[in-house]
Scaffold this motif. Structure first.
Motif, PDB file in Angstrom:
ATOM      1  N   SER A 130     -10.620   3.227  43.102  1.00 34.38           N
ATOM      2  CA  SER A 130      -9.244   2.929  42.701  1.00 34.38           C
ATOM      3  C   SER A 130      -8.758   1.673  43.393  1.00 34.38           C
ATOM      4  O   SER A 130      -9.075   1.427  44.551  1.00 34.38           O
ATOM      5  CB  SER A 130      -8.341   4.100  43.082  1.00 34.38           C
ATOM      6  OG  SER A 130      -6.988   3.749  42.939  1.00 34.38           O
ATOM      7  N   SER A 188     -11.400   3.784  38.692  1.00 33.07           N
ATOM      8  CA  SER A 188     -10.697   5.002  38.289  1.00 33.07           C
ATOM      9  C   SER A 188      -9.536   5.260  39.240  1.00 33.07           C
ATOM     10  O   SER A 188      -9.704   5.141  40.460  1.00 33.07           O
ATOM     11  CB  SER A 188     -11.659   6.195  38.343  1.00 33.07           C
ATOM     12  OG  SER A 188     -10.933   7.405  38.319  1.00 33.07           O
ATOM     13  N   PRO A 189      -8.365   5.624  38.705  1.00 35.61           N
ATOM     14  CA  PRO A 189      -7.245   5.945  39.600  1.00 35.61           C
ATOM     15  C   PRO A 189      -7.530   7.199  40.424  1.00 35.61           C
ATOM     16  O   PRO A 189      -6.861   7.461  41.411  1.00 35.61           O
ATOM     17  CB  PRO A 189      -6.064   6.156  38.639  1.00 35.61           C
ATOM     18  CG  PRO A 189      -6.682   6.453  37.317  1.00 35.61           C
ATOM     19  CD  PRO A 189      -8.020   5.765  37.285  1.00 35.61           C
TER      20      PRO A 189
END
Ligand code: 5OB
Length: 230
Positions: free
Chosen positions: A136, A88-89
């Motif tokens: 990330s 996930s960013p």
């Protein structure tokens, strides 16, 4: 180590089998299983997404297929609780230190999201089944978690004892000692009027080691000062 990947694009991961991880798999050190999230849907269209509550652009991944996938992949009660990684960013940045932590785990599950994200309740539910980590790759945009998961699996997989042939080649990599790698040269000793640094041809192993360390520090200072202590 067992690694499960859940994705709506499982064929992305075909290439991982061609990398050095292939050897680890063949020897049984690493068991990689890639799953299609749609296998846990039950409607005719194998739907994995829906519109967001509250409105907004894009689609959100529905919780039900994720819940069933996580239930099934965590159902073998034996051993430690799995580590469940959602690329996930908005996660913590994945680093070499992260790879080292994950390399000693028995069971990793990578949940690859697409679209605008996964229904938030999936992360809460996953936390009841194992240790959840949102990770990330860095501060840039990707279309989904697949490419990030592949990078993380390669970084972790090569640290599992027995995967990389020569353990020295692990320690000497960029980032393992907090510094960038020193420059490398091979024959010919002069190429297009560019000579290899004399010290490397000197046979003086102490001088070579000092030169390489200086190069590492200087490169890190100019290219990645953020890696150096204050
Ligand atoms: N960007 N790391 C950087 C990421 C990312 C995007 C992702 C997942 C990990 O999914 C959209």
């Amino acid at each position: 180590m067992r690694v499960d990947v859940v994705s709506i694009f499982p064929s992305y991961f075909d290439g991982l089998e061609l990398s050095l991880l292939g050897k680890a798999r063949a020897s049984g050190i690493l068991e990689l299983r890639v799953h299609d999230l749609r296998d846990w849907t039950s409607d005719r269209h194998r739907t994995v997404d829906d519109t967001p509550y509250g409105g907004g652009a894009g689609m959100v991944m529905k919780p039900e297929p994720w819940g069933l996938a996580l239930d099934e992949l965590t159902s073998d009660a034996g051993g430690d609780a799995p580590t469940i990684i959602f690329p996930s960013p908005a996660g913590e940045v994945f680093r070499q230190a992260t790879a080292r932590q994950l390399a000693v785990r028995e069971h990793l599950i990578f949940g690859c999201g697409r679209y605008e994200g996964i229904d938030e309740r999936v992360f809460e539910y996953a936390a009841t089944l194992g240790e959840v980590r949102l990770m990330s790759l860095g501060d840039y945009v990707l279309n989904g978690g697949e490419v990030a998961a592949m990078a993380m699996i390669e970084a972790v997989g090569r640290l599992i004892p027995g995967v990389v042939g020569n353990p020295e080649s692990l320690v000497e990599e960029s980032h393992e000692d907090g510094l960038l790698e020193y420059p490398s040269y091979t024959k010919p000793s002069t190429w297009r009027e560019r000579a290899v640094p004399d010290v490397l041809l000197s046979g003086n192993h102490g001088a070579i080691a000092s030169w390489r360390r200086e190069q590492q520090i200087e490169r890190t200072r100019t290219r990645r000062p953020d890696l150096l202590p204050e």
